[in-house]
Design a protein around this motif. Structure first.
Motif, PDB file in Angstrom:
ATOM      1  N   GLN A 129      -0.280  -3.668 -11.201  1.00 42.29           N
ATOM      2  CA  GLN A 129       1.056  -4.096 -11.624  1.00 42.29           C
ATOM      3  C   GLN A 129       1.058  -4.416 -13.109  1.00 42.29           C
ATOM      4  OE1 GLN A 129       3.246  -2.861  -9.425  1.00 42.29           O
ATOM      5  NE2 GLN A 129       4.510  -4.573  -9.998  1.00 42.29           N
ATOM      6  N   CYS A 130       0.010  -5.091 -13.588  1.00 42.72           N
ATOM      7  CA  CYS A 130      -0.061  -5.455 -15.007  1.00 42.72           C
ATOM      8  C   CYS A 130      -0.170  -4.228 -15.905  1.00 42.72           C
ATOM      9  CB  CYS A 130      -1.251  -6.370 -15.256  1.00 42.72           C
ATOM     10  SG  CYS A 130      -1.065  -8.008 -14.561  1.00 42.72           S
ATOM     11  N   LEU A 131      -1.009  -3.286 -15.511  1.00 42.73           N
ATOM     12  CA  LEU A 131      -1.274  -2.133 -16.363  1.00 42.73           C
ATOM     13  C   LEU A 131      -0.372  -0.937 -16.100  1.00 42.73           C
ATOM     14  CD1 LEU A 131      -5.162  -2.311 -16.378  1.00 42.73           C
ATOM     15  CD2 LEU A 131      -3.604  -3.009 -18.189  1.00 42.73           C
ATOM     16  N   PHE A 132       0.180  -0.842 -14.895  1.00 39.72           N
ATOM     17  CA  PHE A 132       1.016   0.303 -14.544  1.00 39.72           C
ATOM     18  C   PHE A 132       2.341  -0.141 -13.928  1.00 39.72           C
ATOM     19  CE2 PHE A 132      -3.326   2.026 -14.386  1.00 39.72           C
ATOM     20  CZ  PHE A 132      -3.185   3.128 -15.208  1.00 39.72           C
ATOM     21  N   GLY A 133       2.880  -1.253 -14.389  1.00 36.15           N
ATOM     22  CA  GLY A 133       4.132  -1.771 -13.846  1.00 36.15           C
ATOM     23  C   GLY A 133       5.270  -0.777 -13.942  1.00 36.15           C
ATOM     24  N   TRP A 134       5.187   0.139 -14.906  1.00 32.94           N
ATOM     25  CA  TRP A 134       6.232   1.144 -15.102  1.00 32.94           C
ATOM     26  C   TRP A 134       6.321   2.124 -13.931  1.00 32.94           C
ATOM     27  CZ3 TRP A 134       3.734   5.801 -15.193  1.00 32.94           C
ATOM     28  CH2 TRP A 134       2.411   5.820 -15.632  1.00 32.94           C
ATOM     29  N   LEU A 135       5.367   2.074 -13.002  1.00 29.88           N
ATOM     30  CA  LEU A 135       5.441   2.953 -11.835  1.00 29.88           C
ATOM     31  C   LEU A 135       6.546   2.520 -10.880  1.00 29.88           C
ATOM     32  CD1 LEU A 135       1.676   3.548 -10.996  1.00 29.88           C
ATOM     33  CD2 LEU A 135       3.304   5.190 -11.935  1.00 29.88           C
ATOM     34  N   GLY A 136       6.895   1.240 -10.917  1.00 31.91           N
ATOM     35  CA  GLY A 136       7.972   0.751 -10.071  1.00 31.91           C
ATOM     36  C   GLY A 136       7.656   0.784  -8.592  1.00 31.91           C
ATOM     37  N   SER A 137       6.406   0.652  -8.228  1.00 30.28           N
ATOM     38  CA  SER A 137       5.999   0.702  -6.832  1.00 30.28           C
ATOM     39  C   SER A 137       5.442  -0.648  -6.409  1.00 30.28           C
ATOM     40  CB  SER A 137       4.941   1.786  -6.636  1.00 30.28           C
ATOM     41  OG  SER A 137       4.524   1.824  -5.295  1.00 30.28           O
ATOM     42  N   ILE A 138       5.726  -1.018  -5.187  1.00 31.75           N
ATOM     43  CA  ILE A 138       5.222  -2.284  -4.655  1.00 31.75           C
ATOM     44  C   ILE A 138       3.819  -2.110  -4.080  1.00 31.75           C
ATOM     45  CG2 ILE A 138       5.596  -4.044  -2.885  1.00 31.75           C
ATOM     46  CD1 ILE A 138       8.611  -3.456  -3.214  1.00 31.75           C
ATOM     47  N   ASP A 139       3.588  -1.001  -3.385  1.00 29.16           N
ATOM     48  CA  ASP A 139       2.307  -0.773  -2.723  1.00 29.16           C
ATOM     49  C   ASP A 139       1.814   0.641  -3.003  1.00 29.16           C
ATOM     50  OD1 ASP A 139       0.077  -0.733  -1.133  1.00 29.16           O
ATOM     51  OD2 ASP A 139       1.140  -0.989   0.764  1.00 29.16           O
ATOM     52  N   LEU A 140       1.006   0.790  -4.046  1.00 30.24           N
ATOM     53  CA  LEU A 140       0.520   2.116  -4.442  1.00 30.24           C
ATOM     54  C   LEU A 140      -0.345   2.759  -3.377  1.00 30.24           C
ATOM     55  CD1 LEU A 140      -0.414   1.452  -8.163  1.00 30.24           C
ATOM     56  CD2 LEU A 140       1.571   2.661  -7.282  1.00 30.24           C
ATOM     57  N   ASN A 141      -1.023   1.956  -2.576  1.00 34.23           N
ATOM     58  CA  ASN A 141      -1.914   2.510  -1.560  1.00 34.23           C
ATOM     59  C   ASN A 141      -1.228   2.655  -0.211  1.00 34.23           C
ATOM     60  OD1 ASN A 141      -3.671   2.032  -3.701  1.00 34.23           O
ATOM     61  ND2 ASN A 141      -5.375   1.832  -2.328  1.00 34.23           N
ATOM     62  N   GLY A 142       0.086   2.437  -0.162  1.00 32.50           N
ATOM     63  CA  GLY A 142       0.816   2.593   1.096  1.00 32.50           C
ATOM     64  C   GLY A 142       0.828   4.046   1.556  1.00 32.50           C
ATOM     65  N   ASN A 143       0.869   4.230   2.855  1.00 36.04           N
ATOM     66  CA  ASN A 143       0.889   5.570   3.440  1.00 36.04           C
ATOM     67  C   ASN A 143       2.026   5.670   4.431  1.00 36.04           C
ATOM     68  OD1 ASN A 143      -1.421   6.857   2.260  1.00 36.04           O
ATOM     69  ND2 ASN A 143      -2.647   5.365   3.333  1.00 36.04           N
ATOM     70  N   PRO A 144       2.498   6.841   4.769  1.00 35.54           N
ATOM     71  CA  PRO A 144       2.041   8.150   4.279  1.00 35.54           C
ATOM     72  C   PRO A 144       2.705   8.500   2.951  1.00 35.54           C
ATOM     73  CG  PRO A 144       3.789   8.486   5.870  1.00 35.54           C
ATOM     74  CD  PRO A 144       3.550   6.992   5.785  1.00 35.54           C
ATOM     75  N   LYS A 145       2.145   9.484   2.298  1.00 34.63           N
ATOM     76  CA  LYS A 145       2.742  10.077   1.107  1.00 34.63           C
ATOM     77  C   LYS A 145       3.082  11.516   1.495  1.00 34.63           C
ATOM     78  CE  LYS A 145       0.556   7.148  -2.259  1.00 34.63           C
ATOM     79  NZ  LYS A 145       0.369   6.103  -1.290  1.00 34.63           N
TER      80      LYS A 145
END
Length: 118
Positions: free
Chosen positions: A4-20
């Motif tokens: 979140q600190c380094l890639f907050g611009w992704l706008g995602s709550i859970d980057l490791n959430g599945n499925p993609k």
């Protein structure tokens, strides 16, 4: 928290959430390199760079019913190493310079977030 600190611009709550779920051509254009726990964040980072629409759906979490977690302290260090590598731009810069990355989607951004033409 580090993502979140380094890639907050992704706008995602859970980057490791599945499925993609993505189209094959989008998946192939990402030229994924991660072979570890960083695969999901790599997909999210490159999806953002490719300007793909990302939709997150809230789900109710449940406690583990059995088994053991595969996450170890070494996993956390591995993940942190990858966060730093991607934040400093190395793997992303290499991908942006390849034919896998469409010129219309790959805009070089320095660590401060400034756009640099390709």
């Amino acid at each position: 928290a580090g993502m979140q600190c380094l890639f907050g611009w992704l706008g995602s709550i859970d980057l490791n959430g599945n499925p993609k779920i993505l189209r094959r051509e989008n998946l192939l254009s990402m030229g994924l390199q991660s072979r570890d726990w960083f695969l999901d964040p790599e997909i999210m980072i490159k999806s953002k760079r490719l300007r793909l629409k990302v939709v997150e759906c809230d789900v109710e979490g449940q406690l583990r019913q059995g088994g053991k977690s595969n996450v170890r302290l070494s996993t956390c260090f591995e993940f942190l190493k990858n966060i730093v590598r991607y934040r400093m731009g190395g793997p992303l810069r290499v991908w942006q310079g390849t034919s896998a990355c469409p010129a219309s989607a790959c805009v070089v951004v320095n660590p401060e977030g400034d756009r640099i033409s390709r």
